[in-house]
Design a protein around this motif. Structure first.
Motif, PDB file in Angstrom:
ATOM      1  N   TRP A 462       0.799  -1.067  -0.057  1.00 22.48           N
ATOM      2  CA  TRP A 462      -0.131   0.100   0.074  1.00 22.48           C
ATOM      3  C   TRP A 462       0.810   1.289   0.132  1.00 22.48           C
ATOM      4  N   ALA A 463       1.693   1.234   0.916  1.00 20.49           N
ATOM      5  CA  ALA A 463       2.759   2.481   1.036  1.00 20.49           C
ATOM      6  C   ALA A 463       3.578   2.693  -0.561  1.00 20.49           C
ATOM      7  N   VAL A 464       4.021   1.546  -0.849  1.00 21.25           N
ATOM      8  CA  VAL A 464       4.798   1.589  -2.319  1.00 21.25           C
ATOM      9  C   VAL A 464       3.790   2.303  -3.383  1.00 21.25           C
ATOM     10  N   ASP A 465       2.648   1.827  -3.166  1.00 20.15           N
ATOM     11  CA  ASP A 465       1.585   2.235  -4.057  1.00 20.15           C
ATOM     12  C   ASP A 465       1.366   3.970  -4.278  1.00 20.15           C
ATOM     13  N   VAL A 466       1.280   4.131  -2.900  1.00 22.49           N
ATOM     14  CA  VAL A 466       1.011   5.632  -2.742  1.00 22.49           C
ATOM     15  C   VAL A 466       1.851   6.330  -2.931  1.00 22.49           C
ATOM     16  N   LEU A 467       3.192   6.073  -2.885  1.00 21.53           N
ATOM     17  CA  LEU A 467       4.377   6.960  -3.133  1.00 21.53           C
ATOM     18  C   LEU A 467       4.923   6.940  -4.558  1.00 21.53           C
ATOM     19  N   ASP A 468       4.280   5.626  -5.394  1.00 21.08           N
ATOM     20  CA  ASP A 468       4.592   5.584  -6.776  1.00 21.08           C
ATOM     21  C   ASP A 468       3.652   6.672  -7.385  1.00 21.08           C
ATOM     22  N   ASP A 488      -9.447  14.233  -4.812  1.00 21.06           N
ATOM     23  CA  ASP A 488      -9.072  12.698  -4.351  1.00 21.06           C
ATOM     24  C   ASP A 488      -7.343  12.559  -4.751  1.00 21.06           C
ATOM     25  N   GLN A 489      -6.939  13.322  -5.666  1.00 17.66           N
ATOM     26  CA  GLN A 489      -5.599  13.300  -5.990  1.00 17.66           C
ATOM     27  C   GLN A 489      -4.865  14.158  -4.789  1.00 17.66           C
ATOM     28  N   GLN A 490      -5.300  15.455  -4.589  1.00 13.61           N
ATOM     29  CA  GLN A 490      -4.807  16.380  -3.475  1.00 13.61           C
ATOM     30  C   GLN A 490      -4.714  15.487  -2.309  1.00 13.61           C
ATOM     31  N   LEU A 491      -5.629  14.767  -1.910  1.00 15.53           N
ATOM     32  CA  LEU A 491      -5.716  13.844  -0.505  1.00 15.53           C
ATOM     33  C   LEU A 491      -4.397  13.022  -0.730  1.00 15.53           C
ATOM     34  N   THR A 492      -4.177  12.217  -1.797  1.00 16.87           N
ATOM     35  CA  THR A 492      -3.290  11.200  -2.212  1.00 16.87           C
ATOM     36  C   THR A 492      -1.998  11.837  -1.957  1.00 16.87           C
ATOM     37  N   LEU A 493      -1.787  12.931  -2.386  1.00 13.04           N
ATOM     38  CA  LEU A 493      -0.375  13.724  -2.127  1.00 13.04           C
ATOM     39  C   LEU A 493      -0.216  14.211  -0.650  1.00 13.04           C
ATOM     40  N   ASN A 532      -5.622   7.785   6.053  1.00 13.53           N
ATOM     41  CA  ASN A 532      -6.045   7.706   4.584  1.00 13.53           C
ATOM     42  C   ASN A 532      -7.569   7.202   4.373  1.00 13.53           C
ATOM     43  N   ASP A 533      -7.830   6.025   5.055  1.00 15.07           N
ATOM     44  CA  ASP A 533      -9.119   5.431   4.891  1.00 15.07           C
ATOM     45  C   ASP A 533     -10.257   6.343   5.563  1.00 15.07           C
ATOM     46  N   GLU A 534      -9.863   7.031   6.460  1.00 15.94           N
ATOM     47  CA  GLU A 534     -11.027   8.036   6.937  1.00 15.94           C
ATOM     48  C   GLU A 534     -11.047   9.199   6.454  1.00 15.94           C
ATOM     49  N   ALA A 535     -10.082   9.774   5.735  1.00 11.18           N
ATOM     50  CA  ALA A 535     -10.033  10.908   4.888  1.00 11.18           C
ATOM     51  C   ALA A 535     -10.689  10.639   3.687  1.00 11.18           C
ATOM     52  N   PHE A 536     -10.428   9.694   3.050  1.00 10.90           N
ATOM     53  CA  PHE A 536     -11.453   9.270   1.773  1.00 10.90           C
ATOM     54  C   PHE A 536     -12.628   9.036   2.100  1.00 10.90           C
ATOM     55  N   ASP A 537     -13.156   8.445   3.274  1.00 10.13           N
ATOM     56  CA  ASP A 537     -14.442   8.214   3.539  1.00 10.13           C
ATOM     57  C   ASP A 537     -15.259   9.918   3.744  1.00 10.13           C
ATOM     58  N   ALA A 538     -14.565  10.689   4.337  1.00 13.65           N
ATOM     59  CA  ALA A 538     -14.913  11.967   4.607  1.00 13.65           C
ATOM     60  C   ALA A 538     -15.086  12.927   2.997  1.00 13.65           C
ATOM     61  N   LEU A 539     -14.135  12.572   2.190  1.00 18.88           N
ATOM     62  CA  LEU A 539     -14.088  13.140   0.998  1.00 18.88           C
ATOM     63  C   LEU A 539     -15.459  12.672   0.188  1.00 18.88           C
ATOM     64  N   GLU A 540     -15.563  11.361   0.250  1.00 19.23           N
ATOM     65  CA  GLU A 540     -16.732  10.852  -0.599  1.00 19.23           C
ATOM     66  C   GLU A 540     -17.985  11.420   0.200  1.00 19.23           C
ATOM     67  N   ALA A 541     -18.116  11.825   1.501  1.00 20.88           N
ATOM     68  CA  ALA A 541     -19.268  12.170   2.107  1.00 20.88           C
ATOM     69  C   ALA A 541     -19.323  13.706   1.957  1.00 20.88           C
ATOM     70  N   GLY A 542     -18.402  14.316   1.108  1.00 17.18           N
ATOM     71  CA  GLY A 542     -18.560  15.714   0.652  1.00 17.18           C
ATOM     72  C   GLY A 542     -17.914  16.805   1.401  1.00 17.18           C
ATOM     73  N   VAL A 543     -16.877  16.118   2.386  1.00 13.18           N
ATOM     74  CA  VAL A 543     -16.255  17.108   2.828  1.00 13.18           C
ATOM     75  C   VAL A 543     -15.091  17.823   2.137  1.00 13.18           C
ATOM     76  N   PRO A 544     -15.000  19.221   2.094  1.00 14.42           N
ATOM     77  CA  PRO A 544     -13.824  19.531   1.167  1.00 14.42           C
ATOM     78  C   PRO A 544     -12.403  19.135   1.492  1.00 14.42           C
ATOM     79  N   VAL A 545     -11.534  18.941   0.580  1.00 19.34           N
ATOM     80  CA  VAL A 545     -10.168  18.428   0.963  1.00 19.34           C
ATOM     81  C   VAL A 545      -9.577  19.280   1.930  1.00 19.34           C
ATOM     82  N   GLU A 546      -9.585  20.677   1.558  1.00 21.32           N
ATOM     83  CA  GLU A 546      -8.908  21.535   2.623  1.00 21.32           C
ATOM     84  C   GLU A 546      -9.262  21.211   4.080  1.00 21.32           C
TER      85      GLU A 546
END
Ligand code: ADP
Length: 585
Positions: A462-468, A488-493, A532-546
């Motif tokens: 997982w870590a290797v994939d995120v870094l790639d 979502d890509q901003q969040l990945t960064l 990561n997991d909780e942040a993406f859940d929040a993003l999906e629920a409509g919370v702005p990335v900032e």
């Protein structure tokens, strides 16, 4: 180095002197024999014989010796003395203890014509036999134990060139290394001291696939690019990128029983640093002095070039000796480039046909002979032991395309590429995660799964994939800026940033962060993954990335490394992250 004066045979005469290379005529010697050169008796080794002319590399400064002076052959190859007393000692490249040289000469760097045995001959050791009269012992068998240091029991073994037989006499008590402690019915007598020619690997039964990691306590190494016990690794990097710090970290924290540190001609003051530092250091696993499990071989660049050529062989032979006792040994060589340069210099003095960049054509063969001696072995006495070999490489200008780096790359199975840009940004250890690799990962996974966590390989992937992904995204960011990326890509960064700052970076000079047990390495990843997991859940629920990025708890991820009670800290942090993110929607 062994004292072989009594076997001195024929005399020859010096015919020419060219730096460390001397030719002699009328010398009765074989390849690799040790010879004494000139009136001062400087130590050298036969490296070429052509008709009546013998070429010798001399391990000491040759200025002042001249044609016409005598050369004597010992009739024996360059060998090391093996026995109790190797640990907690600092040697030069031909196994002369530096403190003894210093006493004799008043300086460790003026060492012409001074010979000293590799291990103390007068010292008495308390020998505890492990065999009785009537026992039958074979080659390599342990006949007794000596407490060599507070940390290490030295196993006294039947030497490899003995036949073995029935024990007819056995002693216990205090003995010097040359006194007989066990006698066999065939007349063979076992002493604590053995000799072994440095250019020859000590015999073993079988090289096995290594399946246990050499745990280093360095997150990026254990977590992403692990080395096996018995593995090989290279650390190439330009000046100032952290080769030495990495080697020191390994020497301090790697879970090997024995450390052999070979400093082959790094800048003079650096080796002095090692010589001054190491005796002060504590072994974190036992609290004993680190030197109690360490032998240092120190050839600064102001020592003669031929002694640099031999130092790695001296080191690996000592390593093999402890492996034969059943120990896991880690050998660090800093830096193999200086070793290769010594080969180059001697080769050019011999007027050999140069290969790439002036290195001799046999550079690749020499490097592989050295790394081949590493491995996880079944020993002749039935024990298992390992030699891990970790070589720093200092390519001029940090250019990895040069011959030493390239040839090393073809041989070693772990590659920790140090990066000048990362070092400049103070990202330490500055190991480039895109260029580095370990071919041991898969075979070590079962160990990490048993000892740390079942999902160790998945977490790493997982870590290797995120870094790639970050590497790819960074290219876009350079063109259009971060804000142009989808959320979502901003969040990945952001997740990748925590991986870099918290997980990949580790401060060698922080008392806690300097050593990170695999459990902590794992928990740190799980924390970042929780974010990561909780942040993406929040993003999906409509919370702005900032808003997601801005939660109070997240920056504490970067503080896990310095926590002593990391389990508790990580538990709390995960709950905080989860709570804070969930409260946003
Ligand atoms: P090299 O041997 O490659 O020339 P060094 O190992 O001497 O480089 O490292 C140069 C400097 O980089 C060190 O003095 C130190 O300040 C810093 N450094 C390297 N690795 C680390 C690390 N893991 N943690 C903190 N600082 C580091």
């Amino acid at each position: 180095m062994s004292q072989t004066a009594q076997t001195v045979r024929e005399d020859g005469i010096i015919s020419s002197v060219s730096g460390p290379v001397v030719t002699a005529r009328d010398l009765d010697a074989r390849m690799n024999d040790v010879v004494y050169v000139g009136d001062e008796g400087l130590m050298g080794e036969v490296i070429e014989i052509e008709g009546d002319t013998t070429t010798i590399q001399v391990y000491e400064e040759t200025s002042g010796i001249s044609p016409g002076e005598p050369v004597e052959s010992t009739g024996e190859p360059l060998s090391v003395d093996l026995g109790p007393g190797l640990l907690d000692t600092i040697y030069d490249g031909v196994q002369r203890p530096l403190d003894v040289l210093e006493d004799k000469m008043g300086s460790p760097y003026l060492d012409r014509g001074v010979d000293a045995p590799g291990i103390e001959l007068d010292k008495e050791w308390e020998f505890e036999p492990e065999v009785e009269e009537g026992d039958v012992v074979e080659t390599g068998d342990v006949v007794g134990i000596v407490e060599e240091t507070i940390t290490i029991d030295h196993k006294v073994m039947v030497p490899p060139d003995y036949e073995g037989g029935e024990v007819v006499a056995v002693e216990s008590g205090s003995f010097t290394v040359d006194e007989t402690v066990v006698e066999l019915d065939n007349g063979e007598e076992v002493q604590m001291r053995q000799e072994w020619p440095v250019r020859e690997a000590r015999p073993t039964v079988e090289k096995k696939t290594p399946r246990t990691p050499l745990v280093s306590g360095q997150r990026i190494l254990d977590g992403l690019f692990p080395i096996a016990k018995g593995g090989t690794a290279a650390i190439p990097g330009p000046f100032g990128s952290g080769k030495t710090v990495t080697q020191h970290q390994l020497a301090k924290y790697a879970d090997a029983d024995i450390i052999i540190y070979v400093g082959c001609g790094e800048r003079g003051n650096e080796m002095t640093e090692v010589i001054d530092d190491f005796p002060e250091l504590e072994d974190p696993s036992t609290g004993n002095p680190l030197m109690a499990r360490t032998s240092l071989i120190a050839n600064t660049s102001n020592m003669p070039v031929a002694a640099r050529e031999s130092c790695v062989y001296t080191g690996i032979t000592i390593a093999e000796f402890y492996r034969d006792m059943g120990y896991d040994v880690a050998l660090m060589a800093d830096s193999t480039s200086r070793w290769a340069e010594a080969m180059r210099e001697i080769s050019s003095r011999l007027e050999e046909m140069p290969g790439e960049e002036g290195y001799p054509a046999y550079l690749a063969a020499r490097l592989s002979q050295f790394y081949e001696r590493a491995g996880y072995f079944e020993n002749v006495n039935g024990t298992e032991g390992s030699v891990s070999a970790i070589g720093a490489v200092s390519p001029p200008g940090g250019d990895f395309s040069e011959p030493v780096t390239q040839n090393t790359l073809r041989i070693v199975k772990t590659f920790w590429a140090l990066d000048a840009d990362l070092a400049e940004r103070r990202h330490f250890p500055s190991i480039n995660w895109n260029e580095s690799y370990s071919l041991y990962k898969d075979q070590l996974d079962p160990w990490f799964q048993d000892e740390v966590a079942d999902d160790w390989p998945e977490k790493r992937q997982w870590a290797v994939d995120v870094l790639d992904e970050e590497t790819e995204l960074q290219e876009i960011v350079q063109l259009v800026g971060k804000d142009a990326l989808p959320e979502d890509q901003q969040l990945t960064l952001e997740v990748a940033r925590y991986l870099r700052e918290a997980y990949l970076q580790q401060n060698a000079f922080h008392p806690v962060d300097t050593y990170c047990p695999p459990e902590k390495t794992y928990l740190m990843l799980t924390t970042i993954q929780t974010f990561n997991d909780e942040a993406f859940d929040a993003l999906e629920a409509g919370v702005p990335v900032e808003e997601i990025i801005d939660i109070d708890a997240a920056p504490n991820i970067n503080r896990i490394g310095v926590q002593e009670d990391y389990e508790e800290y990580v538990d709390e942090l995960k709950s905080e992250i989860t709570e804070q993110l969930r409260s946003l929607y």
